[in-house]
Design an enzyme around this catalytic site. Structure first.
Site, PDB file in Angstrom:
ATOM      1  N   ASP A  35     -41.647 -26.207   8.374  1.00 57.24           N
ATOM      2  CA  ASP A  35     -41.314 -24.970   7.669  1.00 57.24           C
ATOM      3  C   ASP A  35     -42.184 -23.826   8.171  1.00 57.24           C
ATOM      4  O   ASP A  35     -43.232 -24.042   8.778  1.00 57.24           O
ATOM      5  CB  ASP A  35     -41.546 -25.128   6.165  1.00 57.24           C
ATOM      6  CG  ASP A  35     -40.553 -26.079   5.513  1.00 57.24           C
ATOM      7  OD1 ASP A  35     -39.502 -26.331   6.117  1.00 57.24           O
ATOM      8  OD2 ASP A  35     -40.858 -26.561   4.410  1.00 57.24           O
ATOM      9  N   LYS A  57     -37.817 -22.603   6.255  1.00 55.41           N
ATOM     10  CA  LYS A  57     -37.905 -22.367   4.810  1.00 55.41           C
ATOM     11  C   LYS A  57     -39.106 -21.500   4.469  1.00 55.41           C
ATOM     12  O   LYS A  57     -40.218 -21.751   4.866  1.00 55.41           O
ATOM     13  CB  LYS A  57     -38.000 -23.689   4.054  1.00 55.41           C
ATOM     14  CG  LYS A  57     -36.696 -24.440   3.984  1.00 55.41           C
ATOM     15  CD  LYS A  57     -36.845 -25.715   3.177  1.00 55.41           C
ATOM     16  CE  LYS A  57     -37.239 -25.423   1.748  1.00 55.41           C
ATOM     17  NZ  LYS A  57     -37.356 -26.653   0.956  1.00 55.41           N
ATOM     18  N   MET A 170     -44.805 -19.292  -6.006  1.00 55.35           N
ATOM     19  CA  MET A 170     -43.537 -18.645  -5.646  1.00 55.35           C
ATOM     20  C   MET A 170     -43.127 -17.648  -6.724  1.00 55.35           C
ATOM     21  O   MET A 170     -41.983 -17.618  -7.173  1.00 55.35           O
ATOM     22  CB  MET A 170     -42.444 -19.704  -5.444  1.00 55.35           C
ATOM     23  CG  MET A 170     -42.765 -20.685  -4.333  1.00 55.35           C
ATOM     24  SD  MET A 170     -41.498 -21.962  -4.109  1.00 55.35           S
ATOM     25  CE  MET A 170     -41.763 -22.966  -5.565  1.00 55.35           C
TER      26      MET A 170
END
Length: 487
Positions: A35, A57, A170
């Site tokens: 990622d 990602k 996040m």
């Protein structure tokens, strides 16, 4: 025969936090699916011959859908072992569980190697202990990520009531909504909070505020992912426990141009002092296919670099051993070259007072270490400078040269040197190659740290603002850097 999938957590970005087990697996990996949140330091450590597949990602940006990634792992594993490399830990909002469900469906073997989650590591590098007996007795890790056009589904009442440290991952884009939810559920407006961007990296940023203001602080300072948000009284401890940003070179942007196989010590020492390092090898050394010289013809061997030592001894050990050097004077241009000799059981008889081919030749003559009655062999790069042979010729010292390695100029230099606090050079060839790869027309205002006067002269001729280490050693370069920055 089907292979095995290794789900490896790469940690939060600092390559030093990669686990020993993960590193051992990566060293042998042939196919790696990774990622974007995997730190560049770790990407640079991966085997050059490995097949690297970037599935891209990142927070809010999944160009390759998760199910396609899971299917890709199963497909690749049918041909051999595969490493699935993720930032942080695979099982802490890393969707590793979903990938394993797919592997189970296909009967693919797998192994999980945990990584250090940024939920804890970023806080530690910001001087925030996520638990402390005087402030809290629990830790809660929450994702603030939400699906498009949907509201966050968080039990704010429970989060406020439990009284522990809250870590939101996040969550940067939704920070305002999260803080409003906590306040509406009864959290005190002055509850301390923190946001840490690029945790554990040299470009880490940290902001402390209270719950009522942290959302606007994030907006005002344009904080972006990757970042974690902490809420809890432990955030008050950051001022007294922040060790990372107090490192003497914290955040200083430094370019290391040393060849990749020699860059490690300088890179690691600068990094340990907090510097933000860009590794940009300007040159590469490659051993030549040279015939082994008849050493019986020579009374002295002269080495001008560690690369030359390695190239020569690798060839020597194919045809004989170190006994062939019996009775000969061995000279090294500097301490690093001398230390490289010691790996082969040889100690240098002569090292000049200054790291310079010219000084090496002058002092060999002045001390009568070599005379007209000797015959020298120079074992060095094909592209070696004229300084050393010129002095020997002037003093009528017989010598031959054997090119034992080539210096290849790398093309992956920086487009510009502007914006960096320091560029380090350990040879004149590094200076030449680095300059070739930039678009800069002049280097006025760009500070260059050079290991010796010959390297410094090359940098000065091109307009760099030059700092010269007092001695030709990595430790002396580090001292010069600290002195330059007033650290």
């Amino acid at each position: 025969m089907a292979g095995k999938v290794y789900l490896i957590g790469a940690g939060p970005g600092d390559a030093g936090l990669l686990t020993v087990k993960a590193q051992k697996i990566l060293e042998k990996a042939e196919t790696i699916v990774y990622d974007r949140l995997v730190g560049k330091e770790i990407i640079d450590m991966l085997p050059e011959e490995a097949i690297l597949i970037d599935v891209g990602k990142n927070a809010g940006n999944h160009p390759v859908p998760q199910q396609e990634i899971s299917e890709l792992l199963a497909k690749l594993a049918k041909k051999g072992d595969v490493v699935r490399l993720k930032g942080g830990d695979s099982f802490v909002f890393g969707r590793g569980g979903e990938e394993i469900e797919t592997l189970n469906r296909y009967g693919i073997a797998y192994e999980v190697v945990p990584g250090i989650t940024s939920a804890i590591a970023a806080a530690a590098y910001a001087g925030i202990p996520v638990t402390h007996r005087d402030f809290c007795s629990s830790l809660h890790i929450i994702t603030g990520h939400k699906k498009k056009n949907e509201k966050l589904d968080l039990d704010y009442q429970s989060l406020v009531g439990i009284g522990g440290t809250l870590v939101f991952m996040m969550s940067v884009s939704n920070a305002g909504e999260i803080m409003e939810g906590l306040l509406a559920a009864g959290m005190e407006p002055d509850m301390p909070a923190a946001v840490i961007e690029n945790g554990t990296k040299a470009n880490q940023r940290k902001f402390i505020a209270d719950v009522g203001r942290i959302g606007s602080v994030i907006q005002q300072n344009e904080v972006v992912s990757p970042a974690v948000i902490l809420v809890g009284k432990v955030c008050l401890l950051s001022g007294q426990m922040d060790w990372f940003s107090k490192l003497p070179l914290f955040g200083r942007k430094i370019v290391v141009t040393r060849p990749k196989d020699r860059a490690g010590v300088l890179y690691e020492k600068l990094k340990a002092l907090g510097a933000d390092i860009t590794s940009m090898p300007a040159v590469e050394t490659v051993p030549c296919d040279f015939p082994m010289p008849d050493l019986n013809r020579y009374t002295a061997l002269i080495f001008t670099s560690p690369a030359g030592v390695n190239a020569f001894f690798c060839r020597l050990l194919k045809t004989g051993d170190a006994r062939m050097l019996y009775g000969k004077t061995i000279a090294a241009i500097g301490n690093a070259t001398a230390k490289e000799m010691e790996k082969y059981g040889i100690r240098a008889d002569f090292i000049p007072t200054e790291y310079s081919g010219e000084i090496l030749a002058k002092e060999l003559v002045a001390t009568r270490t070599v005379t007209k009655n000797d015959r020298l062999i120079l074992l060095r790069a094909r592209q070696g400078s004229d300084d050393l042979p010129k002095i020997l010729e002037q003093n009528e010292i017989p010598f031959d040269e054997t090119a034992v390695y080539d210096i290849l100029y790398r093309e992956n230099a920086l487009p510009t040197a502007k914006g960096y606090d320091l560029v380090t050079f350990t040879s004149a060839s590094c200076v030449k190659s680095f300059v070739r790869g930039t678009t800069d027309q002049d280097f006025n205002g760009v500070s260059a740290l050079c290991i010796g006067k010959q390297t410094a002269r090359q940098a000065e001729a091109l307009g760099f603002d030059v700092i010269v280490s007092k001695q030709a050693s990595i430790d002396s370069m580090i001292e010069a850097a600290l002195e330059y920055f007033g650290a």
